[in-house]
Scaffold this active site. Structure first.
Site, mmCIF file in Angstrom:
data_model
loop_
_atom_site.group_PDB
_atom_site.id
_atom_site.type_symbol
_atom_site.label_atom_id
_atom_site.label_comp_id
_atom_site.label_asym_id
_atom_site.label_seq_id
_atom_site.Cartn_x
_atom_site.Cartn_y
_atom_site.Cartn_z
ATOM 1 N N GLU A 65 0.825 -1.203 0.000
ATOM 2 C CA GLU A 65 0.000 0.000 0.000
ATOM 3 C C GLU A 65 0.862 1.256 0.000
ATOM 4 O O GLU A 65 0.578 2.227 -0.702
ATOM 5 C CB GLU A 65 -0.933 0.019 1.215
ATOM 6 C CG GLU A 65 -1.971 -1.080 1.238
ATOM 7 C CD GLU A 65 -1.487 -2.324 1.969
ATOM 8 O OE1 GLU A 65 -0.253 -2.534 2.046
ATOM 9 O OE2 GLU A 65 -2.339 -3.082 2.477
ATOM 10 N N PRO A 268 10.115 -14.915 0.900
ATOM 11 C CA PRO A 268 8.882 -14.820 1.682
ATOM 12 C C PRO A 268 8.447 -13.375 1.880
ATOM 13 O O PRO A 268 9.284 -12.464 1.944
ATOM 14 C CB PRO A 268 9.260 -15.474 3.017
ATOM 15 C CG PRO A 268 10.742 -15.382 3.095
ATOM 16 C CD PRO A 268 11.246 -15.426 1.680
ATOM 17 N N ARG A 269 7.143 -13.167 1.968
ATOM 18 C CA ARG A 269 6.597 -11.818 2.166
ATOM 19 C C ARG A 269 7.140 -11.195 3.443
ATOM 20 O O ARG A 269 7.462 -10.012 3.477
ATOM 21 C CB ARG A 269 5.066 -11.902 2.213
ATOM 22 C CG ARG A 269 4.361 -10.582 2.485
ATOM 23 C CD ARG A 269 4.474 -9.650 1.324
ATOM 24 N NE ARG A 269 3.623 -8.494 1.466
ATOM 25 C CZ ARG A 269 3.656 -7.439 0.664
ATOM 26 N NH1 ARG A 269 4.493 -7.424 -0.349
ATOM 27 N NH2 ARG A 269 2.859 -6.413 0.842
ATOM 28 N N GLU A 311 14.778 -6.342 -1.854
ATOM 29 C CA GLU A 311 15.603 -6.925 -2.914
ATOM 30 C C GLU A 311 14.789 -7.659 -3.967
ATOM 31 O O GLU A 311 15.366 -8.386 -4.783
ATOM 32 C CB GLU A 311 16.643 -7.870 -2.313
ATOM 33 C CG GLU A 311 17.731 -7.160 -1.519
ATOM 34 C CD GLU A 311 18.949 -8.040 -1.297
ATOM 35 O OE1 GLU A 311 20.031 -7.685 -1.781
ATOM 36 O OE2 GLU A 311 18.805 -9.095 -0.643
ATOM 37 N N GLU A 339 5.084 -5.699 -10.862
ATOM 38 C CA GLU A 339 6.528 -5.460 -10.809
ATOM 39 C C GLU A 339 7.325 -6.521 -11.572
ATOM 40 O O GLU A 339 8.152 -6.166 -12.425
ATOM 41 C CB GLU A 339 6.979 -5.350 -9.354
ATOM 42 C CG GLU A 339 6.416 -4.118 -8.646
ATOM 43 C CD GLU A 339 6.824 -4.051 -7.189
ATOM 44 O OE1 GLU A 339 7.224 -5.100 -6.636
ATOM 45 O OE2 GLU A 339 6.743 -2.964 -6.602
#
Length: 425
Positions: A65, A268-269, A311, A339
């Protein structure tokens, strides 16, 4: 608009538990979810003075967001406004603060407690409040309403599931939306749901994330990583969530039967998912390494855990094939595929992509994306594409083409906000 009994009950309950706010933050601090030097901000105690002039407050709860608001930050600065940007997570602050233009103030958003939000609004006195996506906190909305600060929702979305839940409390959501001046939605479907729940001025301005530049990558780090990987087939599972990571490990094991030298990168998020993910991979007998430990992928490394922040641009540039996470197991919702698509990656994703209900179908229809239903299907699709570089390049080009030319949401959003902006001059 008259507040509903449920709305009033919420305000009364949060006022009663406000003394527990500091102990609650202490618990979050011990869990690594707060910045120890800035806990006061979460209680509405500002750590910076309010700048003179017109101040627009933008809020994005988390990384996605907040990043979507960056083009709007630039547009507001160009108009001469000052900008305050708040986030709700430490990770969001770590990613966003280095990317903010000079003069933009970052703070953590206060807990939704009457005293905390009252102090926040009284100190900053924003001329306009802008909340991204679906950040409607009752006490915050009420504090802005009482201070006569116009409130706009931008990049607003509302899934069918969320709309059904809110419909069970029409007075509550009606009170919140009745205190908003403007609701700028991503899609017509989102706009229809907001209107049905009581929003007044609603418009469709599109998805702000189409206007966000592709994530950057450190050139030296990228060169070092690609040199370490060499010519091996490489794919990335990006922004994965806890519930689907077991399936991704299974997909990796199945993939290696067909592509024995394939390297799987899992980003991972939440970076704190790195250690348990690494431990599970090693328990399954997979030769693994982790970015957070300073490891580079060696010749024997089969799975590389990219458990760092900021990254993703590196991993997307290094790979031509990306599985976008939070989509394989319910409830999911999907992470941002724009992206990697913009950086020329073919996109694989699961069936649970409601958070980007227009983007994934467009990618799939253009031939730049494909849905996979489970670990076996994911492994099969990855093996096919990694084994056919020409097909992979065609799919990646289609993905990039599908997201080009779909920008403009920032300009439309700024035009809709303009009547609520005092002259910065």
């Amino acid at each position: 608009m008259t507040a509903s009994p449920l709305f009033l009950a919420y305000r009364g309950l949060t006022a009663a538990v406000e003394p527990a706010g500091r102990p609650f933050l202490g618990w979050r601090l011990r869990a690594g979810k707060e910045d120890p030097a800035r806990l006061g901000e979460r209680l509405g105690r500002a750590s910076r003075p309010r700048p003179a002039g017109v101040l627009v407050w933008l809020h994005g709860a988390s990384v996605g967001e907040g990043v979507s608001l960056l083009p709007l930050v630039d547009a507001l600065l160009a108009r001469g406004a000052r900008v305050l940007l708040t986030t709700g997570t430490v990770n969001a602050a770590r990613v966003l603060v280095p990317r903010l233009p000079s003069g933009v103030i970052h703070q953590f958003v206060p807990l939704d407690l009457p005293g905390a939000v009252g102090r926040f609004v009284a100190h900053w006195k924003p001329d306009l409040a802008v909340l991204a996506e679906s950040e409607l906190w009752p006490n915050l909305v009420e504090a802005l309403h009482r201070a006569a600060v116009p409130l706009a929702l931008v990049n607003a979305r509302m899934s069918a599931r969320s709309a059904r839940r809110w419909a069970r409390a029409p007075g509550f959501i009606g009170a919140l939306l009745g205190r908003t001046a403007l609701c700028l939605c991503q899609t017509e479907a989102d706009a229809g749901r907001y209107r049905a729940l009581g929003a007044g001025r609603v418009a469709v301005t599109g998805l702000l994330k189409y206007d966000v530049p592709a994530p950057a990558a450190d050139a030296e780090a990228l060169a070092a990583f690609t040199a370490a990987v060499g010519p091996r087939p490489l794919w990335v599972a990006a922004s994965t969530h806890e519930g689907e990571e077991d399936a991704l490990i299974e997909a990796h094991l199945l993939l290696r039967r067909d592509v024995p030298d394939a390297l799987t990168v899992v980003a991972p998020r939440q970076p704190n998912r790195g250690p348990p993910l690494l431990a599970e991979a090693q328990r399954r007998g997979i030769a693994s390494a982790a970015r957070s430990r300073g490891d580079a992928p060696g010749a024997a490394t089969a799975l590389y855990v990219a458990d760092t922040l900021g990254e993703l641009g590196l991993w997307f540039r290094a790979a031509g094939l990306v599985f976008v996470g939070n989509s394989l197991v319910p409830p999911g919702g999907g992470q941002n595929p724009i992206e990697p698509a913009r950086l020329g990656c073919a996109i694989l994703h699961g069936p649970h992509t409601d958070n980007f209900s227009d983007v994934y179908p467009a990618l799939d229809a253009a031939g730049g994306g494909a849905e996979v239903g489970d670990a076996a299907h994911l492994a099969e699709a990855a093996a096919t594409l990694l084994g056919d570089p020409a097909q992979l390049r065609l799919m990646a080009r289609a993905a990039a083409d599908a997201v080009e030319g779909r920008g403009g949401a920032t300009a439309r959003t700024l035009a809709a906000l303009s009547p609520y902006l005092p002259s910065a001059a």
